[in-house]
Design an enzyme around this catalytic site. Structure first.
Site, PDB file in Angstrom:
ATOM      1  N   ASN A   1      29.936  41.768  42.433  1.00  0.00           N
ATOM      2  CA  ASN A   1      31.016  42.616  42.941  1.00  0.00           C
ATOM      3  C   ASN A   1      30.501  44.050  43.159  1.00  0.00           C
ATOM      4  O   ASN A   1      30.221  44.788  42.213  1.00  0.00           O
ATOM      5  CB  ASN A   1      32.161  42.585  41.911  1.00  0.00           C
ATOM      6  CG  ASN A   1      33.365  43.377  42.369  1.00  0.00           C
ATOM      7  OD1 ASN A   1      33.231  44.444  42.956  1.00  0.00           O
ATOM      8  ND2 ASN A   1      34.548  42.861  42.079  1.00  0.00           N
TER       9      ASN A   1
ATOM     10  N   LYS B   1      38.160  58.227  37.750  1.00  0.00           N
ATOM     11  CA  LYS B   1      38.563  56.882  37.282  1.00  0.00           C
ATOM     12  C   LYS B   1      37.695  56.459  36.098  1.00  0.00           C
ATOM     13  O   LYS B   1      38.204  55.948  35.107  1.00  0.00           O
ATOM     14  CB  LYS B   1      38.460  55.863  38.429  1.00  0.00           C
ATOM     15  CG  LYS B   1      38.927  54.470  38.024  1.00  0.00           C
ATOM     16  CD  LYS B   1      38.793  53.427  39.126  1.00  0.00           C
ATOM     17  CE  LYS B   1      38.954  52.026  38.547  1.00  0.00           C
ATOM     18  NZ  LYS B   1      38.564  50.950  39.460  1.00  0.00           N
TER      19      LYS B   1
ATOM     20  N   ASP C   1      33.958  41.737  32.152  1.00  0.00           N
ATOM     21  CA  ASP C   1      35.055  40.910  32.645  1.00  0.00           C
ATOM     22  C   ASP C   1      36.341  41.694  32.416  1.00  0.00           C
ATOM     23  O   ASP C   1      36.524  42.318  31.372  1.00  0.00           O
ATOM     24  CB  ASP C   1      35.110  39.549  31.944  1.00  0.00           C
ATOM     25  CG  ASP C   1      35.861  38.548  32.812  1.00  0.00           C
ATOM     26  OD1 ASP C   1      35.424  38.314  33.958  1.00  0.00           O
ATOM     27  OD2 ASP C   1      36.897  38.015  32.370  1.00  0.00           O
TER      28      ASP C   1
ATOM     29  N   HIS D   1      39.687  51.494  31.946  1.00  0.00           N
ATOM     30  CA  HIS D   1      39.252  50.376  31.101  1.00  0.00           C
ATOM     31  C   HIS D   1      37.730  50.226  31.147  1.00  0.00           C
ATOM     32  O   HIS D   1      37.059  50.171  30.128  1.00  0.00           O
ATOM     33  CB  HIS D   1      39.934  49.095  31.608  1.00  0.00           C
ATOM     34  CG  HIS D   1      39.913  48.951  33.110  1.00  0.00           C
ATOM     35  ND1 HIS D   1      40.394  49.920  33.957  1.00  0.00           N
ATOM     36  CD2 HIS D   1      39.412  47.990  33.909  1.00  0.00           C
ATOM     37  CE1 HIS D   1      40.207  49.546  35.209  1.00  0.00           C
ATOM     38  NE2 HIS D   1      39.613  48.372  35.212  1.00  0.00           N
ATOM     39  N   ARG D   2      37.150  50.185  32.370  1.00  0.00           N
ATOM     40  CA  ARG D   2      35.704  49.958  32.512  1.00  0.00           C
ATOM     41  C   ARG D   2      34.931  51.169  31.986  1.00  0.00           C
ATOM     42  O   ARG D   2      33.934  51.018  31.276  1.00  0.00           O
ATOM     43  CB  ARG D   2      35.354  49.684  33.978  1.00  0.00           C
ATOM     44  CG  ARG D   2      33.881  49.361  34.208  1.00  0.00           C
ATOM     45  CD  ARG D   2      33.599  48.825  35.600  1.00  0.00           C
ATOM     46  NE  ARG D   2      34.302  47.589  35.842  1.00  0.00           N
ATOM     47  CZ  ARG D   2      35.463  47.488  36.508  1.00  0.00           C
ATOM     48  NH1 ARG D   2      36.018  48.549  37.066  1.00  0.00           N
ATOM     49  NH2 ARG D   2      36.066  46.325  36.638  1.00  0.00           N
TER      50      ARG D   2
ATOM     51  N   LYS E   1      32.562  46.960  41.495  1.00  0.00           N
ATOM     52  CA  LYS E   1      32.310  47.120  40.060  1.00  0.00           C
ATOM     53  C   LYS E   1      30.954  47.763  39.832  1.00  0.00           C
ATOM     54  O   LYS E   1      30.796  48.634  38.979  1.00  0.00           O
ATOM     55  CB  LYS E   1      32.228  45.731  39.408  1.00  0.00           C
ATOM     56  CG  LYS E   1      33.497  45.191  38.896  1.00  0.00           C
ATOM     57  CD  LYS E   1      33.108  43.960  38.091  1.00  0.00           C
ATOM     58  CE  LYS E   1      34.309  43.226  37.609  1.00  0.00           C
ATOM     59  NZ  LYS E   1      33.916  42.051  36.823  1.00  0.00           N
TER      60      LYS E   1
ATOM     61  N   GLY F   1      40.449  46.167  44.169  1.00  0.00           N
ATOM     62  CA  GLY F   1      41.326  45.286  43.381  1.00  0.00           C
ATOM     63  C   GLY F   1      42.758  45.800  43.357  1.00  0.00           C
ATOM     64  O   GLY F   1      43.362  46.063  44.396  1.00  0.00           O
ATOM     65  N   TYR F   2      43.286  45.960  42.158  1.00  0.00           N
ATOM     66  CA  TYR F   2      44.688  46.369  41.969  1.00  0.00           C
ATOM     67  C   TYR F   2      44.853  47.899  41.903  1.00  0.00           C
ATOM     68  O   TYR F   2      45.918  48.390  41.534  1.00  0.00           O
ATOM     69  CB  TYR F   2      45.231  45.765  40.674  1.00  0.00           C
ATOM     70  CG  TYR F   2      45.290  44.252  40.663  1.00  0.00           C
ATOM     71  CD1 TYR F   2      46.484  43.577  40.899  1.00  0.00           C
ATOM     72  CD2 TYR F   2      44.157  43.487  40.394  1.00  0.00           C
ATOM     73  CE1 TYR F   2      46.544  42.180  40.873  1.00  0.00           C
ATOM     74  CE2 TYR F   2      44.197  42.094  40.368  1.00  0.00           C
ATOM     75  CZ  TYR F   2      45.391  41.456  40.602  1.00  0.00           C
ATOM     76  OH  TYR F   2      45.446  40.083  40.577  1.00  0.00           O
ATOM     77  N   ASP F   3      43.790  48.640  42.217  1.00  0.00           N
ATOM     78  CA  ASP F   3      43.825  50.096  42.024  1.00  0.00           C
ATOM     79  C   ASP F   3      44.993  50.782  42.727  1.00  0.00           C
ATOM     80  O   ASP F   3      45.538  51.760  42.213  1.00  0.00           O
ATOM     81  CB  ASP F   3      42.503  50.743  42.501  1.00  0.00           C
ATOM     82  CG  ASP F   3      41.407  50.639  41.452  1.00  0.00           C
ATOM     83  OD1 ASP F   3      41.704  50.250  40.310  1.00  0.00           O
ATOM     84  OD2 ASP F   3      40.255  50.958  41.781  1.00  0.00           O
TER      85      ASP F   3
END
Ligand code: IMP
Length: 206
Positions: A10, A175, A70, A180-181, A13, A153-155
């Site tokens: 990805n 960000k 993940d 989370h990441r 990511k 993604g869902y950003d």
């Protein structure tokens, strides 16, 4: 310089991971250097299992220390779903846009105050001597419409209340500070540093 492979295909990511991991001062490779490694089947039941499946598989195939992440989105009004199925929320081989549209649709009758959600990332590091992991989480709300053009993604529908913005309205730098990441990376770095230091000391005293 130590080489570590980031176990993802990805590209979105990868951008965030490479930026966040710069501090480690190691050479970061990705799967574009190993075209023989195809899609890795993520059939674990948890984010942690899937993150370890990816890092172990890439370590097995490359012989190099490997890092994986993940990620799952847990929406309270959906009883914590889609969770481990976040990538496939709208079905197998769906696009980011399919997932976002499905989320907006299933949440269309949910009131503003009840739209809370958590993004979670588990990051893993695997080599021949150790397995490490870390967790990162961020709370937010599922917006009622898409906002912002950045991220992936869902950003565009993940709204961070303290910032008054969706992730898609933030720079990668911003960000990575709150996401989370970003938090999972921050939590993993000292563990990898301690491991490298202990490993170097063992070799030097041998
Ligand atoms: P994966 O299983 O870790 O590859 O990620 C699951 C899915 O979560 C991805 O396909 C994306 O749709 C979504 N996702 C992962 N990370 C993020 C993020 O940082 N922002 C928005 N969506 C994300």
């Amino acid at each position: 310089m130590m080489k570590v492979v980031i176990a993802t295909h990805n590209k979105d990511k990868l951008k965030e991971l490479k930026k966040g991991l710069i501090k480690l001062g190691i050479e970061l490779l990705d799967l574009s250097s190993f075209p023989e490694i195809g899609e890795i089947v993520e059939d674990g039941e948890t984010l942690k299992e899937n993150a370890f499946i990816k890092a172990r598989e890439v370590f097995k195939k490359t012989g190099l220390p490997s890092l994986a992440d993940d990620t799952g989105l847990e929406v309270d009004a959906l009883g914590g779903k889609p969770g481990v199925y976040t990538a496939r929320f709208a079905g197998e081989n769906c696009s980011y846009l399919d997932n976002v549209n499905k989320m907006l649709d299933v949440m269309k009758n949910i009131k503003a105050n009840d739209r809370s959600a958590v993004f979670k990332t588990v990051m893993t590091f695997v080599d021949d001597k150790t397995e490490l992991f870390s967790i990162g989480e961020v709370k937010g709300m599922i917006a009622s419409e898409k906002k912002g053009l950045g991220g992936f993604g869902y950003d565009s529908i993940f709204y961070v209340v303290n910032e008054g913005k969706t992730f898609a309205e933030m720079s990668i730098k911003k960000k990575n500070i709150i996401s989370h990441r970003g938090k999972a990376i921050k939590n993993l770095i000292p563990k990898i540093e301690s491991y490298i230091k202990a490993d170097t000391n063992t070799k030097e005293s041998a």
